[in-house]
Design a protein around this motif. Sequence first.
Motif, PDB file in Angstrom:
ATOM      1  N   VAL A  93      22.842  -6.196  45.021  1.00 59.87           N
ATOM      2  CA  VAL A  93      23.343  -6.027  44.515  1.00 59.87           C
ATOM      3  C   VAL A  93      23.852  -6.785  43.590  1.00 59.87           C
ATOM      4  O   VAL A  93      23.492  -6.831  41.891  1.00 59.87           O
ATOM      5  N   VAL A  94      24.961  -8.113  43.199  1.00 60.87           N
ATOM      6  CA  VAL A  94      24.769  -8.536  43.119  1.00 60.87           C
ATOM      7  C   VAL A  94      23.321  -9.332  41.875  1.00 60.87           C
ATOM      8  O   VAL A  94      23.870  -9.377  40.712  1.00 60.87           O
ATOM      9  N   VAL A  95      22.484  -9.534  42.438  1.00 60.71           N
ATOM     10  CA  VAL A  95      21.516  -9.420  41.831  1.00 60.71           C
ATOM     11  C   VAL A  95      20.702  -8.320  40.844  1.00 60.71           C
ATOM     12  O   VAL A  95      20.801  -8.840  39.431  1.00 60.71           O
ATOM     13  N   LEU A  96      20.797  -7.796  41.276  1.00 59.36           N
ATOM     14  CA  LEU A  96      20.383  -6.347  40.572  1.00 59.36           C
ATOM     15  C   LEU A  96      20.791  -6.611  39.653  1.00 59.36           C
ATOM     16  O   LEU A  96      20.671  -5.863  37.911  1.00 59.36           O
ATOM     17  N   ALA A  97      22.592  -6.598  39.773  1.00 60.62           N
ATOM     18  CA  ALA A  97      23.814  -6.826  38.067  1.00 60.62           C
ATOM     19  C   ALA A  97      23.303  -7.334  37.238  1.00 60.62           C
ATOM     20  O   ALA A  97      22.888  -7.862  36.233  1.00 60.62           O
ATOM     21  N   LEU A 144      23.298   4.811  45.344  1.00 61.98           N
ATOM     22  CA  LEU A 144      23.959   4.523  44.182  1.00 61.98           C
ATOM     23  C   LEU A 144      23.887   3.534  43.014  1.00 61.98           C
ATOM     24  O   LEU A 144      23.719   4.023  41.635  1.00 61.98           O
ATOM     25  N   ALA A 145      23.873   2.596  43.718  1.00 61.54           N
ATOM     26  CA  ALA A 145      23.860   1.409  42.705  1.00 61.54           C
ATOM     27  C   ALA A 145      22.494   1.233  41.841  1.00 61.54           C
ATOM     28  O   ALA A 145      22.396   0.375  41.394  1.00 61.54           O
ATOM     29  N   VAL A 146      21.576   1.818  42.763  1.00 63.35           N
ATOM     30  CA  VAL A 146      20.126   1.833  41.604  1.00 63.35           C
ATOM     31  C   VAL A 146      20.570   2.428  40.035  1.00 63.35           C
ATOM     32  O   VAL A 146      20.021   1.710  39.721  1.00 63.35           O
ATOM     33  N   PRO A 147      21.090   3.931  39.876  1.00 64.19           N
ATOM     34  CA  PRO A 147      20.461   4.573  38.872  1.00 64.19           C
ATOM     35  C   PRO A 147      22.081   3.608  38.223  1.00 64.19           C
ATOM     36  O   PRO A 147      22.202   3.776  36.599  1.00 64.19           O
ATOM     37  N   VAL A 148      23.221   2.986  38.390  1.00 62.24           N
ATOM     38  CA  VAL A 148      24.006   2.627  37.962  1.00 62.24           C
ATOM     39  C   VAL A 148      23.869   0.669  37.487  1.00 62.24           C
ATOM     40  O   VAL A 148      23.349   0.382  37.575  1.00 62.24           O
ATOM     41  N   ASP A 149      24.391   0.711  35.762  1.00 60.38           N
ATOM     42  CA  ASP A 149      23.846  -0.086  35.207  1.00 60.38           C
ATOM     43  C   ASP A 149      25.566  -0.939  34.670  1.00 60.38           C
ATOM     44  O   ASP A 149      25.086  -1.844  33.302  1.00 60.38           O
ATOM     45  N   THR A 201      14.219  -2.091  44.916  1.00 63.68           N
ATOM     46  CA  THR A 201      13.318  -1.796  46.245  1.00 63.68           C
ATOM     47  C   THR A 201      14.521  -2.238  46.960  1.00 63.68           C
ATOM     48  O   THR A 201      14.332  -1.658  48.501  1.00 63.68           O
ATOM     49  N   ALA A 202      14.796  -3.482  46.915  1.00 65.76           N
ATOM     50  CA  ALA A 202      15.814  -4.074  48.092  1.00 65.76           C
ATOM     51  C   ALA A 202      16.229  -3.026  48.425  1.00 65.76           C
ATOM     52  O   ALA A 202      17.041  -3.575  49.813  1.00 65.76           O
ATOM     53  N   VAL A 203      17.752  -2.645  47.325  1.00 68.86           N
ATOM     54  CA  VAL A 203      18.417  -1.489  47.697  1.00 68.86           C
ATOM     55  C   VAL A 203      18.351  -0.648  48.515  1.00 68.86           C
ATOM     56  O   VAL A 203      18.743  -0.376  49.300  1.00 68.86           O
ATOM     57  N   LEU A 204      17.381  -0.384  47.858  1.00 65.53           N
ATOM     58  CA  LEU A 204      16.705   0.876  48.775  1.00 65.53           C
ATOM     59  C   LEU A 204      15.894   0.465  50.537  1.00 65.53           C
ATOM     60  O   LEU A 204      16.514   1.509  51.158  1.00 65.53           O
ATOM     61  N   VAL A 205      15.770  -0.579  50.746  1.00 67.40           N
ATOM     62  CA  VAL A 205      15.985  -1.117  51.489  1.00 67.40           C
ATOM     63  C   VAL A 205      17.202  -1.066  52.920  1.00 67.40           C
ATOM     64  O   VAL A 205      16.925  -0.495  53.765  1.00 67.40           O
ATOM     65  N   CYS A 206      18.061  -1.706  52.524  1.00 68.70           N
ATOM     66  CA  CYS A 206      18.872  -1.791  52.861  1.00 68.70           C
ATOM     67  C   CYS A 206      19.624  -0.742  53.130  1.00 68.70           C
ATOM     68  O   CYS A 206      19.675  -0.243  54.038  1.00 68.70           O
TER      69      CYS A 206
END
Length: 414
Positions: free
Chosen positions: A246-250, A304-309, A378-383
Motif C-alpha cells: 500500500v505504501v508503494v501504491l500510494a 478497499l485500498a485499490v480505488p482510494v487515492d 494486483t499486489a493488493v489483491l494478491v494480499c
Amino acid sequence: MTTSEVDTPSLARNRDFTLLWVGQGAAEIGFSASTLAFPLVVLALTGSAAASGLVLAADAVAQAALALPGGALVDRWNRRRVMLACEIAQVLALTSLVAALLLGVAGVAHMAVVAAVLGGCRALFEPAEDAILAAIVPEAQLATAVATNSARSSVGQMAGTALGGVLFGVTRWAPFLLDLVTHVFAFTTLLFVRAPARETTRAPLRHLGREIGEGLRWLWQRREIRMTTGCAVALNFFFAAYYLVVVVLAQRRGIPAGEIGVMAAMLGVGGVVGALLAPWLHRRLTPHVAIAGVFWALAALSPLAVPVDNGYLLGVLFALMALLAPTANTTIITHQLLLTPDELRGRLSGTLNVAIGAAAAAGPALGGLLAQAVTPTTAVLVCAVGMTVAALAVTVNPTLRHYPGRTEREEPTP
C-alpha cells in the motif's frame, strides 16, 4: 459478574503492575526514539544506506539469535533480576554511544555493537516480562493487563517516533540520551516491583540446548498453542506484506509524503483504540470469534485500498484494519500464558518472538517482490486473497472452533 471479579481490586490499584507498566512505557518511548535515530545518525556520518541497514540488522539479528536461549535462561533464572540486568546493560551501552557522539568519535562498528546489545537485551527482557506478568496479575485480569500493555506499546511507538525526530533535529545524540534516561527510570521502577518467589536452577550451560528442545516439544504438543501461534504468524506475515504494498501504491499514485506519514501514523492510532477496546471485546467474544474476526476484517477491508487515492483515507483504512488485532492478540497471549506452566513461560515467549519476528521480516520481503513483479493494484489483491484464505482456514479449524479447550496440564512438565 462473579464473586471473584467483585473481590479482585482493579488493575489500576495493582502496585506492581502499575510500576512495571509506567517504567516500561517510558522505556518504549526511548526505544522508539533511538530506533528512528540510528539510521539517521549512520547516514549523517557515512552517507551509506548499506551501513544504516547493517546497524539495524545487528539489532534484529541479536534479538533473533538470542530469542530461544533467552527464553530458556529466563525459565532458569530469577526473572526480575534478568530484567534489572537488561536495563543496566542498555544504560551502559547507550551511555557509551552518547559519549562517543558528543566527542565525535562514534563509528559504524560501535553503533552496531550498541544496537546488538539493545536487541539482545530485548530477547531476554520480553520473555521475562511476559512470564512475570502472569505472576503479578490475577488470572481474571490477565487479559486486561495484556491489552493494556499492547496500548502501552502503541502509544510508546507513536510518542517515541515523534520525539526522536524532533530531538534528532536538535542534536544527533539527543534521542539516545532520551533512551538512556528512560531506561534509568525503568530500572528504578523495577527495583520496587515485587514478584512472587520461584525456584531457580543452576544447571550447566551445556544443558541449555536440551532445555530449549524440551520447551519446543512441549509447545508443539499443545494443539491450541500450535494453532494460535500459526494465526499470529499468518496475521503478521500478510499484514506486513500488505502494508508495504500500500505504501508503494500510494507513492506511485503521487500521494504526498506528508499524507503517507499520516497514513502510517493512523495505523498506530487504530492500534491504541483497539487496545483500549480489547478487554471489553475479549470478555464478550468467544476466542474463536475474536481470532477469526480480525482475519475477516482484514480480508474485507484490504481490497478497499485499490480505488482510494487519498493518503488520509488510506490512513482511516489502516486504522480500521488495526482495530481488532489487539483483541485477537489479547485472546491468543492470555490463553497461551494460562495454558503454559510457569516454568515454561519464558520459552513460550521466546518461541513466539522467533516465529512472529520471522513472519514480520518475511512479510515485507514478499510485499516488495509483489510490488516489483506486478502492478501495486494486483499486489493488493494478491494480499487480499491470501488474507481470505487464512480467514477461511481459521474459521473451519476444529481446534480454534473449540478454543481454548482444556486448560488442565495433565502431562508432567519437563
